[in-house]
Each structure stands twice: as structure tokens, then as C-alpha cells.
Scaffold this motif. Structure first.
Motif, PDB file in Angstrom:
ATOM      1  N   ALA A  55       0.830  -1.207   0.000  1.00 60.50           N
ATOM      2  CA  ALA A  55       0.000   0.000   0.000  1.00 60.50           C
ATOM      3  C   ALA A  55       0.868   1.261   0.000  1.00 60.50           C
ATOM      4  CB  ALA A  55      -0.931  -0.006   1.212  1.00 60.50           C
ATOM      5  N   TYR A  56       1.954   1.240   0.772  1.00 58.91           N
ATOM      6  CA  TYR A  56       2.840   2.413   0.803  1.00 58.91           C
ATOM      7  C   TYR A  56       3.507   2.614  -0.551  1.00 58.91           C
ATOM      8  CZ  TYR A  56       6.700   5.482   2.018  1.00 58.91           C
ATOM      9  OH  TYR A  56       7.600   6.531   2.055  1.00 58.91           O
ATOM     10  N   GLY A  57       3.944   1.506  -1.186  1.00 58.99           N
ATOM     11  CA  GLY A  57       4.554   1.633  -2.506  1.00 58.99           C
ATOM     12  C   GLY A  57       3.591   2.216  -3.529  1.00 58.99           C
ATOM     13  N   LEU A  58       2.327   1.769  -3.470  1.00 57.66           N
ATOM     14  CA  LEU A  58       1.328   2.306  -4.393  1.00 57.66           C
ATOM     15  C   LEU A  58       1.067   3.779  -4.120  1.00 57.66           C
ATOM     16  CD1 LEU A  58      -0.784   1.888  -6.602  1.00 57.66           C
ATOM     17  CD2 LEU A  58      -2.390   1.129  -4.837  1.00 57.66           C
ATOM     18  N   LEU A  59       0.945   4.153  -2.844  1.00 61.03           N
ATOM     19  CA  LEU A  59       0.723   5.553  -2.493  1.00 61.03           C
ATOM     20  C   LEU A  59       1.901   6.420  -2.908  1.00 61.03           C
ATOM     21  CD1 LEU A  59      -1.121   7.586  -1.038  1.00 61.03           C
ATOM     22  CD2 LEU A  59       0.070   7.040   1.088  1.00 61.03           C
ATOM     23  N   PHE A  60       3.115   5.919  -2.711  1.00 56.16           N
ATOM     24  CA  PHE A  60       4.312   6.660  -3.092  1.00 56.16           C
ATOM     25  C   PHE A  60       4.339   6.921  -4.596  1.00 56.16           C
ATOM     26  CE2 PHE A  60       8.808   7.124  -4.118  1.00 56.16           C
ATOM     27  CZ  PHE A  60       9.234   8.019  -3.148  1.00 56.16           C
ATOM     28  N   ARG A  61       3.952   5.906  -5.354  1.00 54.98           N
ATOM     29  CA  ARG A  61       3.938   6.072  -6.815  1.00 54.98           C
ATOM     30  C   ARG A  61       2.849   7.044  -7.244  1.00 54.98           C
ATOM     31  NH1 ARG A  61       6.334   4.151 -11.030  1.00 54.98           N
ATOM     32  NH2 ARG A  61       5.280   3.952 -13.047  1.00 54.98           N
ATOM     33  N   LEU A  62       1.684   6.959  -6.627  1.00 57.79           N
ATOM     34  CA  LEU A  62       0.609   7.892  -6.990  1.00 57.79           C
ATOM     35  C   LEU A  62       0.979   9.331  -6.636  1.00 57.79           C
ATOM     36  CD1 LEU A  62      -2.543   5.855  -5.885  1.00 57.79           C
ATOM     37  CD2 LEU A  62      -1.699   6.233  -8.208  1.00 57.79           C
ATOM     38  N   ALA A  63       1.679   9.505  -5.507  1.00 60.66           N
ATOM     39  CA  ALA A  63       2.073  10.857  -5.115  1.00 60.66           C
ATOM     40  C   ALA A  63       3.066  11.458  -6.097  1.00 60.66           C
ATOM     41  CB  ALA A  63       2.675  10.833  -3.708  1.00 60.66           C
ATOM     42  N   GLY A  64       3.895  10.632  -6.732  1.00 57.94           N
ATOM     43  CA  GLY A  64       4.875  11.146  -7.688  1.00 57.94           C
ATOM     44  C   GLY A  64       4.358  11.223  -9.109  1.00 57.94           C
ATOM     45  N   ALA A  65       3.099  10.814  -9.332  1.00 56.71           N
ATOM     46  CA  ALA A  65       2.549  10.824 -10.689  1.00 56.71           C
ATOM     47  C   ALA A  65       2.497  12.226 -11.292  1.00 56.71           C
ATOM     48  CB  ALA A  65       1.164  10.174 -10.702  1.00 56.71           C
ATOM     49  N   PRO A  66       2.048  13.272 -10.553  1.00 59.07           N
ATOM     50  CA  PRO A  66       2.022  14.618 -11.157  1.00 59.07           C
ATOM     51  C   PRO A  66       3.411  15.091 -11.586  1.00 59.07           C
ATOM     52  CG  PRO A  66       0.645  14.560  -9.199  1.00 59.07           C
ATOM     53  CD  PRO A  66       1.410  13.270  -9.228  1.00 59.07           C
ATOM     54  N   ARG A  67       4.431  14.816 -10.756  1.00 61.04           N
ATOM     55  CA  ARG A  67       5.780  15.249 -11.122  1.00 61.04           C
ATOM     56  C   ARG A  67       6.250  14.524 -12.384  1.00 61.04           C
ATOM     57  NH1 ARG A  67      10.348  12.777 -10.438  1.00 61.04           N
ATOM     58  NH2 ARG A  67       9.397  11.287  -8.992  1.00 61.04           N
ATOM     59  N   ARG A  68       5.991  13.217 -12.461  1.00 62.03           N
ATOM     60  CA  ARG A  68       6.405  12.479 -13.645  1.00 62.03           C
ATOM     61  C   ARG A  68       5.650  12.948 -14.886  1.00 62.03           C
ATOM     62  NH1 ARG A  68       6.061   8.309  -9.899  1.00 62.03           N
ATOM     63  NH2 ARG A  68       4.043   7.669 -10.745  1.00 62.03           N
ATOM     64  N   ALA A  69       4.389  13.341 -14.697  1.00 59.82           N
ATOM     65  CA  ALA A  69       3.614  13.853 -15.835  1.00 59.82           C
ATOM     66  C   ALA A  69       4.200  15.170 -16.337  1.00 59.82           C
ATOM     67  CB  ALA A  69       2.154  14.032 -15.433  1.00 59.82           C
ATOM     68  N   ARG A  70       4.588  16.058 -15.410  1.00 61.25           N
ATOM     69  CA  ARG A  70       5.186  17.331 -15.820  1.00 61.25           C
ATOM     70  C   ARG A  70       6.506  17.107 -16.544  1.00 61.25           C
ATOM     71  NH1 ARG A  70       3.667  18.758 -10.545  1.00 61.25           N
ATOM     72  NH2 ARG A  70       5.849  18.545  -9.881  1.00 61.25           N
ATOM     73  N   GLU A  71       7.310  16.188 -16.008  1.00 63.40           N
ATOM     74  CA  GLU A  71       8.595  15.923 -16.649  1.00 63.40           C
ATOM     75  C   GLU A  71       8.406  15.260 -18.009  1.00 63.40           C
ATOM     76  OE1 GLU A  71      10.582  13.545 -13.812  1.00 63.40           O
ATOM     77  OE2 GLU A  71      10.997  15.205 -12.422  1.00 63.40           O
ATOM     78  N   GLY A  72       7.389  14.384 -18.135  1.00 61.80           N
ATOM     79  CA  GLY A  72       7.150  13.722 -19.403  1.00 61.80           C
ATOM     80  C   GLY A  72       6.616  14.648 -20.473  1.00 61.80           C
ATOM     81  N   ALA A  73       5.975  15.764 -20.049  1.00 60.41           N
ATOM     82  CA  ALA A  73       5.428  16.714 -21.013  1.00 60.41           C
ATOM     83  C   ALA A  73       6.523  17.511 -21.711  1.00 60.41           C
ATOM     84  CB  ALA A  73       4.448  17.655 -20.331  1.00 60.41           C
ATOM     85  N   LEU A  74       7.720  17.576 -21.103  1.00 61.00           N
ATOM     86  CA  LEU A  74       8.823  18.320 -21.701  1.00 61.00           C
ATOM     87  C   LEU A  74       9.646  17.380 -22.573  1.00 61.00           C
ATOM     88  CD1 LEU A  74      10.002  20.389 -18.592  1.00 61.00           C
ATOM     89  CD2 LEU A  74       8.581  21.167 -20.512  1.00 61.00           C
ATOM     90  N   ALA A  75       9.718  17.687 -23.843  1.00 63.10           N
ATOM     91  CA  ALA A  75      10.495  16.855 -24.760  1.00 63.10           C
ATOM     92  C   ALA A  75      11.973  16.994 -24.442  1.00 63.10           C
ATOM     93  CB  ALA A  75      10.222  17.267 -26.201  1.00 63.10           C
ATOM     94  N   PRO A  76      12.720  15.885 -24.436  1.00 67.87           N
ATOM     95  CA  PRO A  76      14.155  15.986 -24.151  1.00 67.87           C
ATOM     96  C   PRO A  76      14.872  16.786 -25.233  1.00 67.87           C
ATOM     97  CG  PRO A  76      13.583  13.777 -24.918  1.00 67.87           C
ATOM     98  CD  PRO A  76      12.292  14.499 -24.709  1.00 67.87           C
ATOM     99  N   ARG A  77      15.927  17.455 -24.824  1.00 66.09           N
ATOM    100  CA  ARG A  77      16.709  18.287 -25.743  1.00 66.09           C
ATOM    101  C   ARG A  77      17.910  17.495 -26.235  1.00 66.09           C
ATOM    102  NH1 ARG A  77      18.100  24.142 -23.674  1.00 66.09           N
ATOM    103  NH2 ARG A  77      15.876  24.326 -24.153  1.00 66.09           N
ATOM    104  N   THR A  78      18.157  17.546 -27.536  1.00 70.10           N
ATOM    105  CA  THR A  78      19.292  16.869 -28.154  1.00 70.10           C
ATOM    106  C   THR A  78      20.351  17.904 -28.514  1.00 70.10           C
ATOM    107  OG1 THR A  78      17.806  15.187 -29.059  1.00 70.10           O
ATOM    108  CG2 THR A  78      20.021  15.294 -29.969  1.00 70.10           C
ATOM    109  N   ALA A  79      21.599  17.558 -28.264  1.00 68.24           N
ATOM    110  CA  ALA A  79      22.686  18.497 -28.527  1.00 68.24           C
ATOM    111  C   ALA A  79      23.958  17.731 -28.838  1.00 68.24           C
ATOM    112  CB  ALA A  79      22.895  19.411 -27.317  1.00 68.24           C
ATOM    113  N   LEU A  80      24.959  18.490 -29.321  1.00 63.15           N
ATOM    114  CA  LEU A  80      26.283  17.933 -29.549  1.00 63.15           C
ATOM    115  C   LEU A  80      27.133  18.143 -28.310  1.00 63.15           C
ATOM    116  CD1 LEU A  80      26.972  19.152 -33.203  1.00 63.15           C
ATOM    117  CD2 LEU A  80      26.086  16.934 -32.461  1.00 63.15           C
ATOM    118  N   ALA A  81      28.081  17.228 -28.098  1.00 63.07           N
ATOM    119  CA  ALA A  81      28.957  17.332 -26.930  1.00 63.07           C
ATOM    120  C   ALA A  81      30.361  16.901 -27.315  1.00 63.07           C
ATOM    121  CB  ALA A  81      28.441  16.469 -25.791  1.00 63.07           C
ATOM    122  N   LEU A  82      31.338  17.613 -26.769  1.00 64.81           N
ATOM    123  CA  LEU A  82      32.746  17.318 -26.998  1.00 64.81           C
ATOM    124  C   LEU A  82      33.303  16.556 -25.802  1.00 64.81           C
ATOM    125  CD1 LEU A  82      35.465  17.770 -28.567  1.00 64.81           C
ATOM    126  CD2 LEU A  82      35.705  19.887 -27.212  1.00 64.81           C
TER     127      LEU A  82
END
Length: 379
Positions: A55-82
Motif C-alpha cells: 500500500a505504501y509503494g502504491l501511495l508513493f507512486r501515486l504521489a509522484g505521478a504529477p511530477r512524472r507527468a510534468r517531466e514527461g510533457a517536456l520533450a528531451p533536448r538533443t545536442a552535440l557534446a565534446l
């Protein structure tokens, strides 16, 4: 080249510490409840431990769902690196961890230096060398989470092949988060306190199972003088009576204790026989009667020629198994009460265990070693 400095989070925040303490507490409570439940044979505790953790694991995951949704809405940025520098560390045969110092040069954004560690297949190590240009990807709001793209698209692969980048000034910032030992210590403290809370709440049942009845915590010992009368019929038909004095002793347990607890019956008998506490010679008994929370011993009068026996010679270790066998194998449905009686009226010590319940009553007999010699099932 415009550069900037990326500052990844360093150390655990108070919120992280609180979350670690709560997680440790839940883990400690769950594990302790499961172990204590197995020890006491309590099914609700055995089930509650894993259920609380799930139950705690499920609650912990549900509590982090909004944060994961916000992060998933931002497309990752691709760049060159040396690759400014790299260090191959010890690892497995196929994938080895490599520490990279990178200068990341995103489009229309300042370049920055970062230090990351990423696994690289041994066959691809030759493509990763100082001065080489790679394709990387990272979340725009967390640029320190840079990862090297192993299979970039043809467009980015062509850009990396023809790009010429310069190393950004300044030292490379380590992207690996350093929580230190604070988070680990707080989590461990939560585990210990959670487990201790369960043990303290159930300490009476947990430690009472192995406590001898002689500790006086929930047992009372009494001895009393009684009189028994016998009568015989002579050849002339007259009745003559003879009265002899004897003594009996009892031990009674309070709630939560049983004569079937380990060591309880032996300690109860010894409390009556030690030093002649039960009257007579303190050793020989005419009968011994045992119930769930009550022991009664009728002692033989001093000097009497009666078929007595030493109650301390009873097979104490076999009594719980004999009672369980009588409850389960004699055909009594839902047995509610049981009674053990021991005597030597026939010359040899006989132990009789009777059970009664909704399905009637039944009994079995055993010898002085606790070996069953006769069964009388319910009819």
C-alpha cells in the motif's frame, strides 16, 4: 562560445530526509509485523506486513505521478557534446563504466561542462576518445541528467561527424548526486524505530510465550488441605468409614497464558512440589489434572500406602503434542475444552486426555513416556 554553469542538486534536502525516514519506518513495521506474526502464529499480522508495504509503494507512486507527468510533457533536448576527457573504470566483460568530462553545446543555448558516468560496450570504446564529438540528450529543466545517445538519427550523426567544438572554460561539474550518509542514517533510524514499535506493542504476547509459569506474572499458586473419606462394607453388612487427611495444590494462569506454553506445565508442577509446598512429602501425587489455565495436584498423605507417583516424572515435552493429537484425530468437531489426568490406579502411570466440543467428546490414553496406547474416538 557562450558558456554557463550547471549546478546539479548536491546533498539530500529536508524533504528527502523526511521521505527516507517515513520509508524506513514503513519497511521496519512491515518486516517486524511479518516476523512477529509468524512467531505468534497470527495470520492477520502475517498478511498486514506485506500489505502495508504494498500500500505504501502504491501511495508513493501515486504521489509522484504529477511530477512524472510534468517531466514527461517536456520533450528531451538533443545536442552535440565534446569529450574533453574520459576514464575507463573496472566493470563487467561487455559493458564497462566510463567517466566522461563533456562540453555540451546545445543549439541557441549556452554551452556547459558536465561530468557523467555511463556504461559503454567494449566494442564501442574506440569510438569514445578525447576530442570526439558525440550526440547527447537531456531534460531541458534538468541539464545535469545528460546521457550519450548510442544510436543517434542520421541527421544528428551527420552533424556530429562534421562539427568542430571547443572545450568550455572552467572545471566540469559532477552530475552524480552526492547524498552523503545523512539519508542512509535517517532511513536506517526509521527502520529500527518502526520495528521497535511493533515489538513493544506485542511484547506481552511475544515474550510471554517462552516465560516460565514460575515468574509469578500471571500465575497464582495455591495449596489447600482437604479430607477424603472411604467406606467399606463388612461381612455383617455394617458400614465403617475411615477419614484420611491429604493435601492438594493448584496453579492458575491469567489471560494470555496456557499450560501448553513451552516450559509452563513443568514450572507449575515444580512450584507445587518444591520443598513440600503441596503437603504430604511434597513429591508423591495421587492424581494430576491439567486444563488450559489450571493445574491441580492431589498429593499422597505421608505414610499412606497408595498408588502414587512423582508428578515431576510426567513427559512434559509430549503433552502439547498429545493434546493436539486428541483435538485433531478423534473426530471431535470444533473442540472447545481439553483435560489431562494422570494416575497410577492400575499400577502403571496412565495419562488420559479428553476433549469436548460441538461434535461430542473423545479421549486417548498414553503411558508414562507419552506414547499413545488407546484411542476412544467420538461417536
Amino acid at each position: 562560445m557562450t558558456t554557463t554553469t550547471v549546478a546539479p542538486p548536491t546533498g539530500a534536502t529536508p524533504v528527502d530526509l523526511a521521505r527516507g525516514f517515513l520509508t524506513g519506518g514503513v519497511v521496519g513495521v512491515s518486516l517486524a509485523a511479518f516476523v512477529v506474526g509468524c512467531t505468534l502464529g497470527k495470520v492477520p499480522l502475517i498478511v498486514a506486513g506485506p500489505a502495508l508495504l504494498a500500500a505504501y509503494g502504491l501511495l508513493f507512486r501515486l504521489a509522484g505521478a504529477p511530477r512524472r507527468a510534468r517531466e514527461g510533457a517536456l520533450a528531451p533536448r538533443t545536442a552535440l557534446a565534446l569529450i574533453d576527457a574520459l576514464e575507463v573504470q573496472k566493470g563487467e566483460e561487455t559493458d564497462v563504466p566510463v567517466r566522461f568530462d563533456l562540453t555540451v553545446a546545445p543549439d541557441r543555448a549556452p554551452a556547459f561542462r558536465i561530468r557523467i558516468t555511463q556504461d559503454v560496450h567494449v566494442s564501442e570504446l574506440r569510438d569514445h576518445r578525447a576530442g570526439a564529438v558525440l550526440v547527447v540528450r537531456y531534460p531541458p529543466d534538468r541539464p545535469w541528467l545528460v546521457r550519450i545517445v548510442k544510436r543517434p538519427t542520421p541527421e544528428w550523426e551527420e552533424r556530429a561527424a562534421g562539427a568542430v567544438l571547443e572545450s568550455a572554460p572552467g572545471p566540469a561539474v559532477a552530475a552524480d548526486r552526492q547524498d552523503g550518509c545523512a539519508w542512509s542514517l535517517v532511513t536506517l533510524l526509521g527502520v529500527l524505530l518502526g520495528a521497535a514499535a511493533v515489538v513493544l506493542l506485542l511484547r506481552a504476547e511475544l515474550f510471554g510465550k517462552d516465560t516460565d509459569a514460575s515468574d509469578g506474572r500471571s500465575a497464582s499458586v495455591t495449596s489447600s488441605s482437604t479430607s477424603t473419606s472411604t467406606s467399606t462394607v463388612t461381612s455383617t453388612g455394617t458400614v465403617t468409614g475411615a477419614v484420611t487427611s491429604s493435601a492438594s495444590g493448584t496453579v492458575s494462569f491469567g489471560p494470555g497464558r496456557s499450560m501448553l506454553d513451552r516450559g509452563a506445565l513443568r514450572a507449575a508442577v515444580e512450584s507445587l512440589t518444591a520443598g513440600g509446598a503441596g503437603g504430604g512429602d511434597g513429591k508423591s501425587a495421587l492424581t494430576v489434572v491439567v486444563q488450559e489455565q489450571l493445574l491441580t495436584v492431589v498429593f499422597s498423605p505421608a505414610g499412606a500406602d497408595a498408588p502414587a507417583f512423582d508428578p515431576r516424572s510426567l513427559p512434559f515435552d509430549r503433552v502439547p503434542a498429545l493434546v493436539e493429537e486428541a483435538r485433531t484425530t478423534l473426530g471431535v468437531d470444533s473442540p472447545q475444552t481439553w483435560q489431562l489426568s494422570a494416575e497410577r490406579l492400575t499400577g502403571a502411570l496412565t495419562i488420559r486426555i479428553s476433549v469436548a466440543g460441538a461434535g461430542g467428546s473423545a479421549s486417548l490414553e498414553a503411558d508414562g513416556q507419552g506414547v499413545v496406547v488407546r484411542r476412544s474416538p467420538a461417536r
